[in-house]
Design a protein around this motif. Structure first.
Motif, PDB file in Angstrom:
ATOM      1  N   GLU A  44       0.980  -1.208   0.182  1.00  0.00           N
ATOM      2  CA  GLU A  44      -0.056   0.079  -0.050  1.00  0.00           C
ATOM      3  C   GLU A  44       0.822   1.240  -0.144  1.00  0.00           C
ATOM      4  OE1 GLU A  44      -3.969   1.546   2.191  1.00  0.00           O
ATOM      5  OE2 GLU A  44      -2.900  -0.085   3.014  1.00  0.00           O
ATOM      6  N   LEU A  45       2.115   1.293   0.611  1.00  0.00           N
ATOM      7  CA  LEU A  45       2.945   2.274   0.746  1.00  0.00           C
ATOM      8  C   LEU A  45       3.228   2.846  -0.618  1.00  0.00           C
ATOM      9  CD1 LEU A  45       4.334   4.208   2.746  1.00  0.00           C
ATOM     10  CD2 LEU A  45       6.218   2.814   2.677  1.00  0.00           C
ATOM     11  N   ASP A  46       3.933   1.897  -1.703  1.00  0.00           N
ATOM     12  CA  ASP A  46       4.226   2.202  -2.820  1.00  0.00           C
ATOM     13  C   ASP A  46       3.208   2.176  -3.865  1.00  0.00           C
ATOM     14  OD1 ASP A  46       7.032   2.860  -2.030  1.00  0.00           O
ATOM     15  OD2 ASP A  46       7.760   0.601  -2.283  1.00  0.00           O
ATOM     16  N   GLY A  47       1.919   1.417  -3.466  1.00  0.00           N
ATOM     17  CA  GLY A  47       0.872   1.571  -4.487  1.00  0.00           C
ATOM     18  C   GLY A  47       1.274   0.213  -5.583  1.00  0.00           C
ATOM     19  N   VAL A  48       1.679  -0.987  -5.116  1.00  0.00           N
ATOM     20  CA  VAL A  48       1.748  -1.748  -6.048  1.00  0.00           C
ATOM     21  C   VAL A  48       0.840  -3.155  -5.518  1.00  0.00           C
ATOM     22  CG1 VAL A  48       3.407  -3.671  -6.810  1.00  0.00           C
ATOM     23  CG2 VAL A  48       4.296  -1.205  -6.331  1.00  0.00           C
ATOM     24  N   TYR A  49       0.024  -3.737  -6.648  1.00  0.00           N
ATOM     25  CA  TYR A  49      -0.901  -4.633  -6.221  1.00  0.00           C
ATOM     26  C   TYR A  49      -0.648  -5.734  -7.333  1.00  0.00           C
ATOM     27  CZ  TYR A  49      -5.093  -7.305  -5.697  1.00  0.00           C
ATOM     28  OH  TYR A  49      -6.270  -8.139  -5.776  1.00  0.00           O
ATOM     29  N   LYS A  50      -0.559  -6.850  -6.793  1.00  0.00           N
ATOM     30  CA  LYS A  50      -0.320  -8.128  -7.873  1.00  0.00           C
ATOM     31  C   LYS A  50      -1.060  -9.339  -7.034  1.00  0.00           C
ATOM     32  CE  LYS A  50       4.565  -6.989  -8.701  1.00  0.00           C
ATOM     33  NZ  LYS A  50       6.015  -7.421  -8.959  1.00  0.00           N
ATOM     34  N   LYS A  51      -1.870  -9.906  -8.396  1.00  0.00           N
ATOM     35  CA  LYS A  51      -2.602 -10.955  -7.799  1.00  0.00           C
ATOM     36  C   LYS A  51      -2.535 -12.095  -9.083  1.00  0.00           C
ATOM     37  CE  LYS A  51      -7.328 -12.547  -7.278  1.00  0.00           C
ATOM     38  NZ  LYS A  51      -8.770 -12.355  -7.282  1.00  0.00           N
ATOM     39  N   VAL A  52      -2.139 -13.047  -8.749  1.00  0.00           N
ATOM     40  CA  VAL A  52      -1.762 -14.179  -9.767  1.00  0.00           C
ATOM     41  C   VAL A  52      -2.639 -15.406  -9.371  1.00  0.00           C
ATOM     42  CG1 VAL A  52      -0.179 -15.291 -11.178  1.00  0.00           C
ATOM     43  CG2 VAL A  52       0.377 -13.134 -10.440  1.00  0.00           C
ATOM     44  N   VAL A  53      -3.626 -16.031 -10.573  1.00  0.00           N
ATOM     45  CA  VAL A  53      -4.726 -16.941 -10.328  1.00  0.00           C
ATOM     46  C   VAL A  53      -3.879 -18.085 -10.865  1.00  0.00           C
ATOM     47  CG1 VAL A  53      -6.704 -17.896 -10.575  1.00  0.00           C
ATOM     48  CG2 VAL A  53      -6.480 -15.366 -10.203  1.00  0.00           C
ATOM     49  N   PHE A  54      -3.741 -19.360 -10.172  1.00  0.00           N
ATOM     50  CA  PHE A  54      -3.213 -20.639 -10.526  1.00  0.00           C
ATOM     51  C   PHE A  54      -4.487 -21.504 -10.580  1.00  0.00           C
ATOM     52  CE2 PHE A  54       0.266 -18.196  -8.846  1.00  0.00           C
ATOM     53  CZ  PHE A  54       1.102 -18.692  -9.583  1.00  0.00           C
ATOM     54  N   GLN A  55      -4.323 -22.561 -11.438  1.00  0.00           N
ATOM     55  CA  GLN A  55      -4.885 -23.811 -11.297  1.00  0.00           C
ATOM     56  C   GLN A  55      -3.820 -25.013 -11.435  1.00  0.00           C
ATOM     57  OE1 GLN A  55      -8.025 -24.414 -14.459  1.00  0.00           O
ATOM     58  NE2 GLN A  55      -9.200 -24.563 -12.963  1.00  0.00           N
TER      59      GLN A  55
END
Length: 772
Positions: free
Chosen positions: A347-358
């Motif tokens: 949140e401090l640097d405003g970086v968000y990552k979401k990776v979805v796996f099957q």
């Protein structure tokens, strides 16, 4: 040899890419005719938002100019629409009664904007965002009106909104859903995006359904179904597109949502094919460039009778083209009970990552704030690659740790997803063909030629290959006196703390020890920027540092009494008249800058003229900030001039004697009548109802250039702060003799705005100018 007649209906990106591929595979097989409804050659529609945002021009987004069509023996008809297909006789007919026979026909009619079916959409000021003409209408509207409403909080709507902000408009984005880009983002990424765009100046009206557009002839307000309203001078419909299938339907070709095609892009009618946004393949209509290019490649192989496996569908990815926003999404980013995901949120640097796996395979991702791994993720999805623990860790490195990502990529990994260009293909082209710039790489490999999202990666790869930022043009020596470039000269002057022109020439090994007319003034200017206390003395031009006189061509001198803002009084006018009489000065001239020049003064009379005038003098010869042109009261306008004159006086006093890379002309117009010609000055200020519009980069020389709108401010103080910051940043980063418009073209207006709108940077620039 008989050439088959190939007709392409539609001059857009998908159809032209298919034709390019056909020509590359079999350049002699077809006699090609192309019809386009728009009056233009083929251009990159994806980059229309960058034209609106001020980053590029129409020429920059042109893909194939008319010379390309001529070179490839293509008959092109622009501004002409095909209205009928006769399947039996294999003939098409246009709205200009032209008839052309075909052996093969490709329909690439693209899509049309979806216009909300509400009352008032036919009013003036309601437009779509689909063509270059739409961009031009928005730009023209922004010059007269200031309140814009964009309907649609998707990709296209947000890019349009950013462009309207850059044009100085107040922008409200209306969206029916509860968060932005809901088809491409989860709620977390969407909220981050919304906060960033709000910081840039956008306002959002979410969960709003438009009911009516209100106004007389022109739009005035937008009313919603919850009975709230918002003011609007311009309404941009960006609520989606619909496949353009009217021609196909009327011709008896099978359609559903779009034109139905098989794996080889064949329609239900023999020898008629379709490609692009007007196509439905296995129930899916694609609206992004990568699938359309893949379709075009398959069709080109099939139509040239080459073996191919057919089109198997595409994985969709999205990248937003807004300055200051890094955003990427691909595939199934939401997941379900059968999937698992890894999420990080700094949140401090405003970086968000979401990776979805099957299992251990990636099926989708959302990246915000750091998209460096987007190409790698997409490559893994396309290849259905199982992700190792090491690779998984690399995907979630912080931006500072991922700087060497390009260098660590395998040669087979894709850099440009739109055009399927690998790292190895770019390296091979650079090494084998001596490419040195991003533009050359684009022309040779098509990397960064479509959406432009991979341009930073291409630039980084060039830096990795060549050891420098090769997207910049190769620099040449400052002049014939030295082999050093301008940047190298400045760097060495700073490094070795050189303090005079003579010392610089001696230490830096000038081949011509006396210098020349190019390098001497350049060295003087750069010394003044490196050492603010250093004063440039041009003895051939000025007799006295305190009371200046400028040499004329007849060896006499010109003296200019200072009149801040073009204003004076009776007392000073009498002084000027008395001095002219006493020293027999026959040439007393009032210039366009509203200053009185005493011309033809003898050298021996100068001390007496200075003493008798006993008033501040102006010396605007050379590369300095020139006197500000104002408008006093032309008969066509009776608006209040007081604030514009006060602004001119304040600016002239703050900027007096400030040297610049090239002389800066300024104009301040009290109102929209533009009496001072503000829009064709290096810096122009124009009064509007809510303050001032500030234009930059104009030129009123032989080739007139209109300035670009930098920003809108509410007060004189804000205008002064922006102008001073602009001038100082120009002084610090422009090359000597580089005009403001040339500098803006080089560094980018968006970048200049980002610097000036940063409060801390702006204050630092102002402080440094005060030292000048």
């Amino acid at each position: 040899m008989y050439k088959q007649k190939l007709v392409l209906v539609g001059n857009g990106m998908a159809g032209l890419r298919c034709v390019e591929s056909i020509i590359s595979k079999d350049p002699t097989a077809f006699e090609i005719t192309i019809f386009g409804s728009e009056p233009h050659v083929n251009y990159n529609r994806i980059l229309l938002s960058t034209v609106l945002q001020g980053n590029t021009s129409f020429e920059d987004i042109t893909i194939n100019d008319r010379d390309w069509y001529t070179k490839n023996n293509i008959q092109l008809f622009t501004g002409e629409t095909v209205v009928k297909i006769d399947k039996e006789t294999r003939k098409i007919k246009t709205d200009k009664e032209r008839e052309v026979y075909y052996d093969k026909l490709i329909i690439a009619t693209g899509s049309i904007p979806f216009i909300l079916p509400v009352t008032g959409v036919d009013k003036e000021g309601v437009i779509a965002f689909r063509t270059i003409e739409d961009c031009q209408k928005m730009i023209e509207t922004s010059r007269k009106h200031k309140k814009a409403v964009v309907i649609g909080g998707g990709l296209l709507g947000l890019e349009a909104a950013r462009g309207l902000l850059n044009l100085g408009m107040e922008v409200n984005v209306v969206h029916i859903a509860d968060h932005l880009m809901e088809r491409q983002l989860d709620s977390t990424a969407s909220l981050l995006l919304q906060k960033e765009l709000e910081n840039q100046g956008m306002n959002f009206l979410l969960k709003k359904e438009t009911q009516e557009i209100i106004g007389n002839e022109r739009v005035e307000r937008v009313r919603f179904k919850d009975r709230t309203e918002v003011e609007a001078d311009l309404v941009v419909m960006a609520a989606g597109v619909r496949p353009n299938i009217q021609l196909a339907k009327e011709s008896g070709i099978d359609t559903n949502r779009a034109i139905i095609v098989n794996n080889y892009l064949e329609t239900s009618i023999p020898n008629i094919y379709a490609v692009g946004e007007c196509v439905e393949h296995h129930g899916i209509v694609y609206g992004l460039v990568k699938p359309l290019y893949e379709q075009g490649e398959v069709l080109a192989k099939h139509i040239c009778e080459m073996k191919c496996t057919g089109y198997q569908g595409s994985v969709l990815s999205t990248q937003l083209k807004i300055s200051g926003v890094e955003l990427f999404s691909v595939g199934d980013f939401l997941g379900d009970e059968t999937t698992k995901s890894i999420t990080t949120f700094d949140e401090l640097d405003g970086v968000y990552k979401k990776v979805v796996f099957q299992g251990r395979k990636i099926i989708g991702a959302v990246l915000y704030g750091d998209t460096k791994v987007s190409s790698r993720i997409l490559d893994m999805i396309l290849k259905r690659q199982e992700v190792s623990s090491v690779e998984k860790h690399a995907l979630f490195q912080s931006p500072s740790m991922a700087e060497g990502l390009i260098a660590s990529m395998a040669n087979h990994e894709i850099i440009c997803n739109c055009n399927a260009v690998s790292k190895g293909a770019i390296i091979g082209a650079v090494q084998n063909k001596g490419l040195t710039t991003v533009e050359q790489v684009k022309q040779c490999t098509k990397a960064s030629d479509s959406c432009g999202g991979c341009k930073p990666a291409v630039t980084e790869l060039l830096a990795y290959i060549q050891g420098d930022l090769s997207d910049q043009a190769e620099q040449t020596a400052l002049c014939s006196c030295t082999t050093l470039t301008e940047d190298e000269v400045v760097y060495k002057m700073q490094l070795q703390d050189l303090t005079s022109v003579r010392e610089a020439m001696d230490v830096l090994g000038w081949e011509n020890t006396g210098g020349c007319s190019t390098c001497r003034p350049a060295l003087s200017y750069y010394l003044g920027m490196i050492h603010p206390e250093y004063e440039i003395r041009q003895q051939t031009l000025f007799i006295n540092e305190q009371k200046n006189a400028t040499v004329q061509s007849d060896s006499r001198y010109s003296v200019i009494p200072q009149m801040y803002g073009g204003m004076t009084n009776a007392k000073d006018l009498r002084k000027i008249a008395n001095v002219a009489d006493k020293y027999d000065i026959s040439q007393v001239v009032v210039t366009s800058e509203q200053r009185i020049h005493l011309m033809g003064v003898k050298k021996e009379d100068l001390p007496g003229v200075w003493a008798d005038l006993d008033m501040p003098l102006s010396s605007k010869y050379g590369n300095t900030v020139q006197n500000v042109k104002t408008c006093i009261g032309e008969h066509v306008c009776s608006c209040d001039k007081k604030q514009s004159l006060l602004l001119a006086v304040d600016l002239e006093k703050r900027l007096e004697h400030v040297s610049t890379p090239y002389r800066i002309k300024m104009g301040i117009s009290a109102c929209m009548h533009n009496g001072a010609g503000s829009t064709t000055k290096d810096i122009g200020v124009m009064g509007i109802e809510r303050g001032w519009e500030i234009y930059v980069g104009g030129s009123s020389g032989r080739n007139v250039r209109a300035g670009e709108l930098l920003c809108v401010v509410g007060t004189n103080e804000e205008a002064i702060e922006i102008i001073i910051g602009f001038i100082q940043y120009y002084r610090e980063t422009a090359n000597y003799l580089e005009r403001t418009w040339q500098w803006i073209e080089r560094v980018g207006l968006i970048h200049v705005r980002e610097v000036l709108f940063d409060n801390e940077l702006s204050q630092q620039l102002s402080q440094r100018l005060e030292m000048a």
